[in-house]
Write a protein that holds these residues in place. Structure first.
Motif, PDB file in Angstrom:
ATOM      1  N   UNK A 102     -12.476   3.946 -12.944  1.00 33.09           N
ATOM      2  CA  UNK A 102     -13.802   3.874 -12.335  1.00 33.09           C
ATOM      3  C   UNK A 102     -13.832   2.908 -11.164  1.00 33.09           C
ATOM      4  N   UNK A 103     -13.027   1.832 -11.253  1.00 32.76           N
ATOM      5  CA  UNK A 103     -13.003   0.832 -10.186  1.00 32.76           C
ATOM      6  C   UNK A 103     -11.890   1.089  -9.172  1.00 32.76           C
ATOM      7  N   UNK A 104     -11.117   2.151  -9.348  1.00 30.27           N
ATOM      8  CA  UNK A 104     -10.022   2.438  -8.410  1.00 30.27           C
ATOM      9  C   UNK A 104     -10.586   2.913  -7.085  1.00 30.27           C
ATOM     10  N   UNK A 105      -9.944   2.582  -5.980  1.00 32.27           N
ATOM     11  CA  UNK A 105     -10.434   3.040  -4.678  1.00 32.27           C
ATOM     12  C   UNK A 105     -10.259   4.546  -4.537  1.00 32.27           C
ATOM     13  N   UNK A 106     -11.117   5.186  -3.774  1.00 37.06           N
ATOM     14  CA  UNK A 106     -11.010   6.640  -3.609  1.00 37.06           C
ATOM     15  C   UNK A 106      -9.701   7.019  -2.937  1.00 37.06           C
ATOM     16  N   UNK A 107      -9.074   8.043  -3.454  1.00 36.67           N
ATOM     17  CA  UNK A 107      -7.806   8.516  -2.924  1.00 36.67           C
ATOM     18  C   UNK A 107      -8.046   9.507  -1.791  1.00 36.67           C
ATOM     19  N   UNK A 108      -7.181   9.523  -0.769  1.00 29.67           N
ATOM     20  CA  UNK A 108      -7.343  10.503   0.303  1.00 29.67           C
ATOM     21  C   UNK A 108      -7.077  11.910  -0.197  1.00 29.67           C
ATOM     22  N   UNK A 109      -7.438  12.849   0.625  1.00 33.10           N
ATOM     23  CA  UNK A 109      -7.274  14.255   0.255  1.00 33.10           C
ATOM     24  C   UNK A 109      -5.792  14.571   0.161  1.00 33.10           C
ATOM     25  N   UNK A 110      -5.344  14.934  -1.035  1.00 34.23           N
ATOM     26  CA  UNK A 110      -3.918  15.172  -1.251  1.00 34.23           C
ATOM     27  C   UNK A 110      -3.439  16.426  -0.547  1.00 34.23           C
ATOM     28  N   UNK A 111      -4.293  17.427  -0.453  1.00 33.73           N
ATOM     29  CA  UNK A 111      -3.860  18.698   0.142  1.00 33.73           C
ATOM     30  C   UNK A 111      -3.492  18.518   1.613  1.00 33.73           C
TER      31      UNK A 111
ATOM     32  N   UNK B 193      -2.463  15.724   3.142  1.00 35.72           N
ATOM     33  CA  UNK B 193      -1.204  14.977   3.250  1.00 35.72           C
ATOM     34  C   UNK B 193      -0.014  15.860   2.892  1.00 35.72           C
ATOM     35  N   UNK B 194      -0.186  16.680   1.839  1.00 39.23           N
ATOM     36  CA  UNK B 194       0.908  17.552   1.432  1.00 39.23           C
ATOM     37  C   UNK B 194       1.244  18.563   2.528  1.00 39.23           C
ATOM     38  N   UNK B 195       0.213  19.098   3.191  1.00 39.97           N
ATOM     39  CA  UNK B 195       0.456  20.076   4.259  1.00 39.97           C
ATOM     40  C   UNK B 195       1.165  19.421   5.436  1.00 39.97           C
ATOM     41  N   UNK B 196       0.723  18.190   5.815  1.00 40.27           N
ATOM     42  CA  UNK B 196       1.354  17.500   6.943  1.00 40.27           C
ATOM     43  C   UNK B 196       2.793  17.142   6.602  1.00 40.27           C
ATOM     44  N   UNK B 197       3.051  16.708   5.357  1.00 40.43           N
ATOM     45  CA  UNK B 197       4.400  16.318   4.969  1.00 40.43           C
ATOM     46  C   UNK B 197       5.340  17.506   4.924  1.00 40.43           C
ATOM     47  N   UNK B 198       4.844  18.643   4.450  1.00 42.73           N
ATOM     48  CA  UNK B 198       5.701  19.840   4.381  1.00 42.73           C
ATOM     49  C   UNK B 198       6.047  20.368   5.764  1.00 42.73           C
ATOM     50  N   UNK B 199       5.269  20.032   6.788  1.00 41.80           N
ATOM     51  CA  UNK B 199       5.554  20.457   8.159  1.00 41.80           C
ATOM     52  C   UNK B 199       6.097  19.276   8.973  1.00 41.80           C
ATOM     53  N   UNK B 200       6.970  18.494   8.357  1.00 39.28           N
ATOM     54  CA  UNK B 200       7.529  17.311   8.993  1.00 39.28           C
ATOM     55  C   UNK B 200       8.370  17.683  10.208  1.00 39.28           C
ATOM     56  N   UNK B 201       8.166  16.945  11.296  1.00 35.94           N
ATOM     57  CA  UNK B 201       8.977  17.138  12.500  1.00 35.94           C
ATOM     58  C   UNK B 201      10.348  16.507  12.262  1.00 35.94           C
ATOM     59  N   UNK B 202      11.431  17.240  12.423  1.00 35.11           N
ATOM     60  CA  UNK B 202      12.767  16.718  12.077  1.00 35.11           C
ATOM     61  C   UNK B 202      13.320  15.760  13.124  1.00 35.11           C
TER      62      UNK B 202
END
Length: 429
Positions: free
Chosen positions: A138-147, A149-158
């Motif tokens: 209940x006191x944890x800070x709100x987490x960013x949208x995981x979807x 971040x996952x989309x940006x990470x999967x399209x990582x520039x090599x």
């Protein structure tokens, strides 16, 4: 000393997310609190030495202790804590993630001077019967949208893969070129090193002192240079100082021979300098170890990768200050030269370079200091010099050796600065 639990200190031990039996005591005996103790026992001191999980346990501990009426005081000790800390009443509650040194020290648990527990957070409740884990969520800070971040990470520039392929390609197809550079660098450094080693130490010290007097026209500076070199000999770092001086002189000479013409060309071609500026910024701001790695791959261990990395690090200084000096030449001087029929080469040699010489010399001095600042990093790849005892002292925790080598580096830096730095205004040249 104040204590939350009278007559016995409590130590939190065990694996990750393990907390003290304090949670159980709080859940089972909610009536025991600060009211039952005296005013001196109103503060409970907690120590947190772990990561996020231990910080979570510390937060729960503080919240529950506060519910009992105590004042939690959580600190992060800078020194490793053991069972002796709560035994000596230095700490009341110690939260850790079960590191091996702490788990291997049960000497104070057997005599019941320290209470250790491996209770997990699951199933622990607060005094109001609320699950401790739910309270943390209940006191944890709100987490960013995981979807996203996952989309940006999967399209990582090599980027890293591209650099790796480029280095491997260059290494495979230009081996002869890099071998030639390695031989040229080794020959130049060996020649300078042989010249220094062939000269007796007293003669070399006298020669450097005479150069200092000829440049500065100051007896205090001359005496300081001689005394500093004698102190280096006395401490046993003369040979390492000669190796470092060789590295600095070769790197500064190459950087000056390359940087000054590039600075002149950039001053004459503003578009060229606009292209060079981001490259120079990258060379100065990129961490040294980033380009030390490819030079190590291309040239192998030894003085060559250290020297190449030193040149990359020191080269922007003469380029920038030469460009600044040439660009700052008053137009009246160039117009006067043109009025007398001077060619572009004559304008450069007889008008622009003399006018910009103080700025150019300042760039060369900065180049020398930047080259000297790389001595410790160059020692990590086998360059030798004064950086070797510094690295050895760091690995073996020998404070005396590190201080001696550091003093030698500082004295060498002051000597080079006093000799290469242009004279101040009003000071004789």
């Amino acid at each position: 000393m104040s204590a939350a639990l009278p007559r016995r200190s409590t130590l939190v031990r065990g694996g990750r997310r393990r907390v003290v039996a304090l949670f159980l005591s709080v859940a089972l005996v909610p009536t025991v609190g600060a009211a039952a103790d005296g005013p001196a026992c109103g503060t409970c001191r907690l120590a947190d030495l772990g990561g996020a999980d231990t910080a979570t346990a510390s937060a729960v501990s503080g919240h529950l202790v506060r519910k009992l009426g105590y004042r939690p005081a959580t600190t992060a000790p800078s020194l490793p804590a053991t069972d002796a800390a709560p035994k000596n009443r230095d700490l009341d509650v110690f939260v850790d993630d079960g590191t091996p040194p702490l788990r291997a020290d049960p000497s104070h648990v057997g005599d019941h001077s320290v209470a250790a527990s491996g209770a997990k957070l699951a199933g622990v409740t607060t005094v109001d019967s609320a699950p401790a884990a739910a309270m943390l969520e209940a006191h944890a800070p709100p987490q960013p949208v995981a979807a996203f971040e996952r989309w940006v990470t999967t399209h990582k520039i090599p980027v890293g893969d591209a650099v790796t392929l480029a280095v491997e390609y260059v290494k495979r197809h230009f081996t002869g070129f890099f071998d030639g550079i390695s031989r040229a660098v080794r020959v130049s450094t060996d020649l300078v090193q042989a010249l220094f080693e062939a000269t007796p130490a007293p003669a070399l010290i006298a020669a450097v002192a005479l150069i200092a007097f000829w440049v500065r026209r100051s007896w205090p500076v001359t005496l300081f240079v001689a005394a500093a070199l004698l102190l280096i000999v006395n401490q046993g770092y003369w040979a390492a100082t000669l190796e470092t001086t060789t590295l600095v002189l070769v790197a500064a000479s190459v950087s000056t021979l390359v940087g000054v013409p590039l600075g002149i060309l950039a001053a004459r071609r503003p578009r060229l300098y606009a292209v060079m500026r981001p490259v120079l910024d990258l060379m100065q701001t990129l961490p040294t170890f980033v380009y030390l790695t490819p030079t190590l791959v291309l040239f192998g261990l030894g003085v060559v990768p250290g020297l190449i990395s030193t040149i990359i690090f020191a080269l922007p200084a003469p380029i920038r200050l030469t460009h600044l000096g040439i660009s700052s030449v008053p137009k009246a001087l160039t117009e006067a030269g043109e009025a007398f029929g001077a060619t572009r080469l004559q304008l450069l040699v007889k008008v622009e370079l003399p006018s910009a010489m103080p700025t150019i010399v300042a760039g060369i001095t900065q180049c020398i200091m930047l080259s000297l600042s790389m001595v410790v990093i160059a020692a990590l790849v086998g360059a030798g010099g004064l950086g070797v005892p510094v690295v050895r002292a760091l690995n073996t925790v020998q404070v005396g050796m590190g201080f001696e080598a550091g003093i030698a580096i500082v004295l060498l830096a002051i000597i080079l600065d006093r000799i290469a730095r242009p004279a101040d205004q009003g000071e004789p040249n």
